[in-house]
Design an enzyme around this catalytic site. Structure first.
Site, mmCIF file in Angstrom:
data_model
loop_
_atom_site.group_PDB
_atom_site.id
_atom_site.type_symbol
_atom_site.label_atom_id
_atom_site.label_comp_id
_atom_site.label_asym_id
_atom_site.label_seq_id
_atom_site.Cartn_x
_atom_site.Cartn_y
_atom_site.Cartn_z
ATOM 1 N N CYS A 102 42.335 41.938 52.254
ATOM 2 C CA CYS A 102 42.019 43.312 51.899
ATOM 3 C C CYS A 102 42.989 43.766 50.824
ATOM 4 O O CYS A 102 44.043 43.176 50.622
ATOM 5 C CB CYS A 102 42.092 44.233 53.113
ATOM 6 S SG CYS A 102 43.736 44.426 53.817
ATOM 7 N N CYS B 195 26.324 58.803 25.926
ATOM 8 C CA CYS B 195 27.644 58.893 25.282
ATOM 9 C C CYS B 195 27.453 58.971 23.770
ATOM 10 O O CYS B 195 28.040 59.808 23.100
ATOM 11 C CB CYS B 195 28.518 57.695 25.669
ATOM 12 S SG CYS B 195 30.131 57.667 24.837
#
Lengths: 281, 281
Positions: B215, B274
């Site tokens: 993790c 954009c």
């Protein structure tokens, strides 16, 4: 799910393990033995806007033991910073903090002292806890100064110079948009008296500077950032990774500026204990 | 002392005033009209290690309205970061956060959405809340991205490009010792797709990178610092003081290093919205 006490930190990757994300620091090669945090004892003097957040960070990181000192009460006027909640108003900050911190992580041993460290008796008691308060006895590993006045900083400086105790100083400015942290190692690095702020050098009573109806500004952002810098560098010092910030590291919020500078001890320091530690080093 | 709702922020210096230390920013000349914070609406997408602390900072600063989005549950594995407590395990993060945040400051209006923003329907709903969710209707003032994956960042980027919405992106590294924030103004500053991270550019599914039993590491310090930077710059943007961080500002814990760089929009950006915003600007 209840949070039960655990004796040994596990690196097992399951949702129910409160330490998996910390032990991952070891797997990722950042920290050699993260588990050592369980054997570390840290003193936090002042659990206000910076100190309470610093204490919470240490507790969530799983530090072995924490000693907290403050003589103030929680007020609604403190609610613009992290940690305390409105229901705690009127309680002493150390009592409120101990309760919240133990609830967050019952594995951490916590000692709380609701007193002003600058009086003679309390200063002696603080010295005793620094030199004997560690898990299993002996000197603590680190002292964090999170106080808001020079008298308290001078007391911590005096205690740490006498005991040869490494500590970090921290602070935020009255206008809330800058702050600093500083690592102090008696004899090796400048002590708090080696280059005193003007108010200390002048011998003036800082209380005379406070004006009626005017209070210092504070922001949860600046205080959280300073607490974060402080504990980040405390972790680096305690667990031996990265460079623990060697000198004053400033933070200026308005321009996102982070000045640092090296500070060697002053051979003419007003503190005789600082001069003695310099000779030893 | 109970924390009752207040309609107007007071600068009265008394222990019972939760806003005295914030209104002092005005007295000290840092912020012209701190009171304006009451009329601001902020969206926080992701209330994990960074987003929950950012939300708490905004709430303690007295923001008018907060909209929080997340689809995750609180777990003991999250207890190594600030904000959530062990008793909240199993609750959705937005429900737990809304309860704590309302308790800390009942003056803040909070909307919570327990869903994944990347699905078609939820994305449309998120767009609606960004464009109509402000106090009194209309577009929100700012969006903060505190998510932990690229798919969610791309969704936020898409929504903000389409709506011409200013936002901040934030993130922490998998090894917990670095992080960044970035201000994005459609057309004026680079969007998230203008210079995509490699994983996005390659079109690879990031899920394939996760390994069993491993993790990401996380630290309350790094996450608190990134949340502090994020909200500090959000406050500067919302209230018009200082320089809101104009470009990616990095934080490297190991060496206390803070790199910044300017990022202009990419004329060949893959996002058509954009490119359209660039033409307008």
């Amino acid at each position: 799910p209840v949070r039960e006490k655990v004796a040994v930190l596990s690196d097992k990757v399951v949702d129910s393990n409160p330490y998996s994300r910390l032990m991952a620091l070891k797997k990722m090669g950042v920290v050699k033995n993260y588990d050592e945090i369980r054997h570390k004892t840290v003193v936090v003097v002042g659990v206000g806007g910076v100190g309470s957040v610093a204490a919470e960070m240490l507790v969530r990181c799983g530090v072995g033991k924490l000693l907290i000192f403050d003589y103030d009460k929680v007020e609604l006027a403190n609610m613009n910073r992290l940690f305390y909640t409105p229901d705690q108003c009127g309680l002493s900050k150390v009592a409120a903090a101990k309760k919240s911190l133990s609830f967050i992580n019952p594995d951490v041993e916590i000692e709380d002292y609701n007193y002003n460290i600058t009086t003679m008796d309390n200063f002696e008691h603080l010295m005793g806890r620094i030199s004997n308060g560690a898990l299993g006895g002996g000197a603590v590993d680190l002292v964090l100064s999170c106080v808001d006045n020079f008298a308290a900083r001078m007391s911590i400086n005096q205690a740490c110079n006498e005991l040869g105790q490494t500590w970090f100083e921290s602070g935020v400015s009255e206008d809330a948009v800058s702050g600093h942290i500083q690592l102090l190692k008696p004899g090796e690095l400048a002590c708090f008296e080696c280059a005193p702020p003007l108010i200390v050098a002048s011998g003036e009573d800082e209380k005379t500077l406070k004006r009626e109806g005017v209070c210092a500004a504070s922001l949860p952002t600046t205080m959280g950032i300073v607490a974060g810098f402080l504990v980040q560098n405390a972790l680096k010092y305690l667990l031996g990774f990265g460079d623990p910030c060697p000198a004053p590291a400033g933070y200026s919020a308005l321009r996102d500026h982070f000045p640092t500078m090296a500070l060697r001890p002053n051979p003419d320091c007003a503190s005789s204990w600082c001069r003695r530690r310099q000779a030893e080093y």
